[in-house]
Design an enzyme around this catalytic site. Structure first.
Site, PDB file in Angstrom:
ATOM      1  N   CYS A 166       0.843  -1.186   0.000  1.00  0.00           N
ATOM      2  CA  CYS A 166       0.000   0.000   0.000  1.00  0.00           C
ATOM      3  C   CYS A 166       0.886   1.247   0.000  1.00  0.00           C
ATOM      4  O   CYS A 166       1.783   1.372   0.834  1.00  0.00           O
ATOM      5  CB  CYS A 166      -0.900   0.001   1.236  1.00  0.00           C
ATOM      6  SG  CYS A 166      -1.860   1.518   1.428  1.00  0.00           S
ATOM      7  N   CYS A 179      -9.199  -5.750  -9.447  1.00  0.00           N
ATOM      8  CA  CYS A 179      -8.802  -4.790 -10.493  1.00  0.00           C
ATOM      9  C   CYS A 179      -8.382  -3.507  -9.776  1.00  0.00           C
ATOM     10  O   CYS A 179      -9.216  -2.796  -9.217  1.00  0.00           O
ATOM     11  CB  CYS A 179      -9.995  -4.552 -11.418  1.00  0.00           C
ATOM     12  SG  CYS A 179      -9.590  -3.635 -12.889  1.00  0.00           S
ATOM     13  N   CYS A 206      -5.051   1.530   6.410  1.00  0.00           N
ATOM     14  CA  CYS A 206      -5.171   2.994   6.288  1.00  0.00           C
ATOM     15  C   CYS A 206      -6.409   3.432   5.505  1.00  0.00           C
ATOM     16  O   CYS A 206      -6.697   4.622   5.419  1.00  0.00           O
ATOM     17  CB  CYS A 206      -3.915   3.603   5.670  1.00  0.00           C
ATOM     18  SG  CYS A 206      -3.694   3.283   3.914  1.00  0.00           S
ATOM     19  N   CYS A 242      -7.164  -0.709   1.516  1.00  0.00           N
ATOM     20  CA  CYS A 242      -6.185  -1.184   2.488  1.00  0.00           C
ATOM     21  C   CYS A 242      -6.860  -1.268   3.845  1.00  0.00           C
ATOM     22  O   CYS A 242      -7.484  -0.302   4.290  1.00  0.00           O
ATOM     23  CB  CYS A 242      -4.996  -0.223   2.531  1.00  0.00           C
ATOM     24  SG  CYS A 242      -3.826  -0.609   3.853  1.00  0.00           S
TER      25      CYS A 242
END
Length: 153
Positions: free
Chosen positions: A71, A142, A122, A119
């Site tokens: 991330c 995707c 976060c 994520c």
């Protein structure tokens, strides 16, 4: 009056997805100013406001090196290169995430229902999950390449 409010909320939800709903709390939090400072304009729009990068614009779409995708917002490992495949869509695609890496929610923007993924640490928007991927999962994660950082093994 009640009926009018219900219709207004329904239209807002159809158009804007999360309209009127409380936001999830994440382990890693930053102020809007901190997010803007650490991200480019495109990264900020995608990761914090669920925009979408242009198809074919991410170099990660054609990256098939061995490694891990993290991330960009908090450096959490999200996807292993072994789960990546060429979906032909122009966006990096994976058939599964790493364990305990992502969160999902229903996305009802623009009169369609999709599964949004972000994520789990976060809350940065990654992309969407569809049911047209390869086995063994049949899923296609995707993703927007701007939300990811790749590190070779």
């Amino acid at each position: 009056m009640y009926r009018r409010e219900f219709v207004t909320l329904s239209i807002a939800t159809l158009l804007f997805g999360r309209a009127g709903f409380a936001q999830e709390v994440f382990e890693v939090t930053r102020t809007d100013a901190e997010w803007r400072e650490m991200l480019t304009d495109l990264q900020y729009q995608v990761m914090r406001h669920e925009a979408t990068e242009r198809p074919g614009s991410s170099p990660l779409d054609k990256n098939y090196a061995s490694g891990t995708y993290f991330c960009r917002g908090c450096d959490l490992p999200l996807y292993a290169s072994e789960a990546k495949y060429d979906s032909g869509t122009g966006w990096p695609s994976f058939f599964e995430s790493l364990p305990n890496a992502i969160g999902t929610m229903e996305d009802r923007k623009l009169f369609s229902v999709r599964t949004e993924c972000h994520c789990r640490r976060c809350g940065s928007h990654l992309g969407h999950i569809f049911n047209d991927g390869p086995q063994p999962t049949g899923k296609r994660h995707c993703l927007n390449g701007v939300s990811l950082v790749f590190r070779a093994a």
